[in-house]
Design a protein around this motif. Structure first.
Motif, PDB file in Angstrom:
ATOM      1  N   GLN A   3       0.831  -1.204   0.000  1.00  0.00           N
ATOM      2  CA  GLN A   3       0.000   0.000   0.000  1.00  0.00           C
ATOM      3  C   GLN A   3       0.866   1.256   0.000  1.00  0.00           C
ATOM      4  O   GLN A   3       0.534   2.245  -0.662  1.00  0.00           O
ATOM      5  CB  GLN A   3      -0.924   0.003   1.211  1.00  0.00           C
ATOM      6  CG  GLN A   3      -1.950  -1.100   1.172  1.00  0.00           C
ATOM      7  CD  GLN A   3      -2.763  -1.170   2.447  1.00  0.00           C
ATOM      8  OE1 GLN A   3      -2.394  -0.610   3.476  1.00  0.00           O
ATOM      9  NE2 GLN A   3      -3.876  -1.872   2.376  1.00  0.00           N
ATOM     10  N   TYR A   4       1.991   1.211   0.709  1.00  0.00           N
ATOM     11  CA  TYR A   4       2.887   2.367   0.741  1.00  0.00           C
ATOM     12  C   TYR A   4       3.653   2.519  -0.567  1.00  0.00           C
ATOM     13  O   TYR A   4       4.025   3.628  -0.950  1.00  0.00           O
ATOM     14  CB  TYR A   4       3.829   2.275   1.944  1.00  0.00           C
ATOM     15  CG  TYR A   4       3.071   2.433   3.238  1.00  0.00           C
ATOM     16  CD1 TYR A   4       2.610   3.683   3.640  1.00  0.00           C
ATOM     17  CD2 TYR A   4       2.773   1.338   4.034  1.00  0.00           C
ATOM     18  CE1 TYR A   4       1.887   3.838   4.808  1.00  0.00           C
ATOM     19  CE2 TYR A   4       2.062   1.478   5.207  1.00  0.00           C
ATOM     20  CZ  TYR A   4       1.613   2.730   5.590  1.00  0.00           C
ATOM     21  OH  TYR A   4       0.899   2.885   6.741  1.00  0.00           O
ATOM     22  N   ILE A   5       3.882   1.411  -1.256  1.00  0.00           N
ATOM     23  CA  ILE A   5       4.503   1.487  -2.587  1.00  0.00           C
ATOM     24  C   ILE A   5       3.539   2.164  -3.553  1.00  0.00           C
ATOM     25  O   ILE A   5       3.946   2.981  -4.385  1.00  0.00           O
ATOM     26  CB  ILE A   5       4.914   0.084  -3.071  1.00  0.00           C
ATOM     27  CG1 ILE A   5       6.042  -0.445  -2.200  1.00  0.00           C
ATOM     28  CG2 ILE A   5       5.319   0.106  -4.537  1.00  0.00           C
ATOM     29  CD1 ILE A   5       6.416  -1.893  -2.438  1.00  0.00           C
ATOM     30  N   ILE A   6       2.243   1.848  -3.435  1.00  0.00           N
ATOM     31  CA  ILE A   6       1.239   2.499  -4.275  1.00  0.00           C
ATOM     32  C   ILE A   6       1.184   3.995  -3.963  1.00  0.00           C
ATOM     33  O   ILE A   6       1.105   4.830  -4.868  1.00  0.00           O
ATOM     34  CB  ILE A   6      -0.135   1.831  -4.087  1.00  0.00           C
ATOM     35  CG1 ILE A   6      -0.109   0.439  -4.707  1.00  0.00           C
ATOM     36  CG2 ILE A   6      -1.249   2.676  -4.690  1.00  0.00           C
ATOM     37  CD1 ILE A   6      -1.316  -0.400  -4.418  1.00  0.00           C
ATOM     38  N   ALA A  58      -5.044  11.934   0.530  1.00  0.00           N
ATOM     39  CA  ALA A  58      -6.364  11.724   1.127  1.00  0.00           C
ATOM     40  C   ALA A  58      -7.135  10.629   0.394  1.00  0.00           C
ATOM     41  O   ALA A  58      -7.798   9.787   1.023  1.00  0.00           O
ATOM     42  CB  ALA A  58      -7.151  13.030   1.120  1.00  0.00           C
ATOM     43  N   ILE A  59      -7.052  10.620  -0.945  1.00  0.00           N
ATOM     44  CA  ILE A  59      -7.718   9.576  -1.733  1.00  0.00           C
ATOM     45  C   ILE A  59      -7.113   8.217  -1.415  1.00  0.00           C
ATOM     46  O   ILE A  59      -7.827   7.232  -1.234  1.00  0.00           O
ATOM     47  CB  ILE A  59      -7.609   9.882  -3.239  1.00  0.00           C
ATOM     48  CG1 ILE A  59      -8.421  11.134  -3.588  1.00  0.00           C
ATOM     49  CG2 ILE A  59      -8.070   8.691  -4.074  1.00  0.00           C
ATOM     50  CD1 ILE A  59      -8.135  11.665  -4.978  1.00  0.00           C
ATOM     51  N   TRP A  63      -8.856   4.797   0.118  1.00  0.00           N
ATOM     52  CA  TRP A  63      -8.724   3.479  -0.522  1.00  0.00           C
ATOM     53  C   TRP A  63      -8.153   2.459   0.461  1.00  0.00           C
ATOM     54  O   TRP A  63      -8.610   1.325   0.534  1.00  0.00           O
ATOM     55  CB  TRP A  63      -7.834   3.592  -1.756  1.00  0.00           C
ATOM     56  CG  TRP A  63      -7.397   2.267  -2.295  1.00  0.00           C
ATOM     57  CD1 TRP A  63      -8.151   1.394  -3.019  1.00  0.00           C
ATOM     58  CD2 TRP A  63      -6.124   1.653  -2.127  1.00  0.00           C
ATOM     59  NE1 TRP A  63      -7.416   0.274  -3.322  1.00  0.00           N
ATOM     60  CE2 TRP A  63      -6.170   0.410  -2.777  1.00  0.00           C
ATOM     61  CE3 TRP A  63      -4.951   2.044  -1.484  1.00  0.00           C
ATOM     62  CZ2 TRP A  63      -5.082  -0.449  -2.809  1.00  0.00           C
ATOM     63  CZ3 TRP A  63      -3.869   1.201  -1.517  1.00  0.00           C
ATOM     64  CH2 TRP A  63      -3.934  -0.037  -2.180  1.00  0.00           C
ATOM     65  N   ARG A  64      -7.165   2.877   1.231  1.00  0.00           N
ATOM     66  CA  ARG A  64      -6.521   1.971   2.193  1.00  0.00           C
ATOM     67  C   ARG A  64      -7.502   1.479   3.252  1.00  0.00           C
ATOM     68  O   ARG A  64      -7.418   0.342   3.702  1.00  0.00           O
ATOM     69  CB  ARG A  64      -5.351   2.695   2.844  1.00  0.00           C
ATOM     70  CG  ARG A  64      -4.491   1.806   3.678  1.00  0.00           C
ATOM     71  CD  ARG A  64      -3.294   2.556   4.193  1.00  0.00           C
ATOM     72  NE  ARG A  64      -2.997   2.027   5.510  1.00  0.00           N
ATOM     73  CZ  ARG A  64      -2.513   2.703   6.501  1.00  0.00           C
ATOM     74  NH1 ARG A  64      -2.264   3.981   6.353  1.00  0.00           N
ATOM     75  NH2 ARG A  64      -2.268   2.133   7.644  1.00  0.00           N
ATOM     76  N   GLU A  65      -8.450   2.335   3.610  1.00  0.00           N
ATOM     77  CA  GLU A  65      -9.466   1.925   4.583  1.00  0.00           C
ATOM     78  C   GLU A  65     -10.490   0.972   3.978  1.00  0.00           C
ATOM     79  O   GLU A  65     -11.297   0.402   4.698  1.00  0.00           O
ATOM     80  CB  GLU A  65     -10.199   3.151   5.132  1.00  0.00           C
ATOM     81  CG  GLU A  65      -9.357   4.005   6.036  1.00  0.00           C
ATOM     82  CD  GLU A  65     -10.098   5.245   6.499  1.00  0.00           C
ATOM     83  OE1 GLU A  65     -11.107   5.633   5.868  1.00  0.00           O
ATOM     84  OE2 GLU A  65      -9.653   5.816   7.495  1.00  0.00           O
ATOM     85  N   PRO A  70     -10.034  -0.360  -6.059  1.00  0.00           N
ATOM     86  CA  PRO A  70      -8.821   0.061  -6.770  1.00  0.00           C
ATOM     87  C   PRO A  70      -9.107   0.778  -8.093  1.00  0.00           C
ATOM     88  O   PRO A  70      -8.376   1.703  -8.464  1.00  0.00           O
ATOM     89  CB  PRO A  70      -8.079  -1.254  -7.013  1.00  0.00           C
ATOM     90  CG  PRO A  70      -8.568  -2.177  -5.961  1.00  0.00           C
ATOM     91  CD  PRO A  70      -9.989  -1.786  -5.709  1.00  0.00           C
ATOM     92  N   LEU A  71     -10.156   0.386  -8.802  1.00  0.00           N
ATOM     93  CA  LEU A  71     -10.470   1.068 -10.061  1.00  0.00           C
ATOM     94  C   LEU A  71     -10.977   2.486  -9.816  1.00  0.00           C
ATOM     95  O   LEU A  71     -10.686   3.394 -10.598  1.00  0.00           O
ATOM     96  CB  LEU A  71     -11.472   0.262 -10.868  1.00  0.00           C
ATOM     97  CG  LEU A  71     -10.861  -0.934 -11.589  1.00  0.00           C
ATOM     98  CD1 LEU A  71     -11.938  -1.813 -12.173  1.00  0.00           C
ATOM     99  CD2 LEU A  71      -9.901  -0.493 -12.655  1.00  0.00           C
ATOM    100  N   ILE A  72     -11.719   2.691  -8.747  1.00  0.00           N
ATOM    101  CA  ILE A  72     -12.148   4.047  -8.406  1.00  0.00           C
ATOM    102  C   ILE A  72     -10.940   4.877  -7.994  1.00  0.00           C
ATOM    103  O   ILE A  72     -10.851   6.064  -8.318  1.00  0.00           O
ATOM    104  CB  ILE A  72     -13.225   4.025  -7.303  1.00  0.00           C
ATOM    105  CG1 ILE A  72     -14.483   3.348  -7.824  1.00  0.00           C
ATOM    106  CG2 ILE A  72     -13.529   5.421  -6.795  1.00  0.00           C
ATOM    107  CD1 ILE A  72     -15.127   4.060  -9.002  1.00  0.00           C
TER     108      ILE A  72
END
Length: 157
Positions: A3-6, A58-59, A63-65, A70-72
């Motif tokens: 997630q942090y790489i993303i 913020a986005i 997503w992480r929550e 992922p597409l949104i």
């Protein structure tokens, strides 16, 4: 960890996507012989990019929550980069490029189509809202366009 790489890739990629969108639309803005603006050189442009990076954070957090798919996340990411270009080109030229509006509309259709392949029920549930929003914007801004005697452009609409 992924997630942090993303997050890192998204933040690093936002200026690159900004350059691509700028490359798509700036030639259309500089046809009258004036010099092309140099990207990420002015304070307002750097401020717009910094705010875009914060917005992406913020986005990403949403997503992480697990609140968005992922597409949104991809759709919002592309829209954020395009809106940054819209903001900057409007600042430079008082003009929003129609070419980028068309590219963004095509990308929206493609991303929604991919989302539909992945989660058809959610897309079908969201489709009435999308169509209602499009119709509302078309009527309101279309009416504003004609009432302003065509002083508003497609970017304003």
């Amino acid at each position: 960890m992924e997630q942090y790489i993303i997050l890192a890739g998204g933040m690093a990629g936002l200026p690159l996507l900004y350059y691509v969108f700028l490359w798509l639309c700036v030639p259309a803005l500089c046809e009258d012989g004036e010099e092309k603006p140099k990207p990420l050189r002015s304070l307002p442009e750097l401020l717009a990019m910094a705010l875009s990076e914060i917005a992406f954070g913020a986005i990403w957090h949403t997503w992480r929550e697990g609140s968005i798919s992922p597409l949104i996340l991809c759709l919002l990411y592309v829209m954020l980069a395009a809106m940054t270009v819209f903001c900057v080109t409007d600042y430079w030229q008082r003009l929003v490029p129609n070419r980028l509006l068309a590219v963004l509309l095509m990308m929206f259709v493609v991303i929604m189509g991919l989302w539909g392949l992945w989660d058809r029920d959610r897309v079908l549930a969201a489709l009435p809202s999308v169509l209602l929003g499009f119709t509302f914007c078309f009527l309101c801004f279309g009416l504003g366009y004609f009432l302003s005697r065509k002083n508003m452009g497609a970017g304003d609409v």
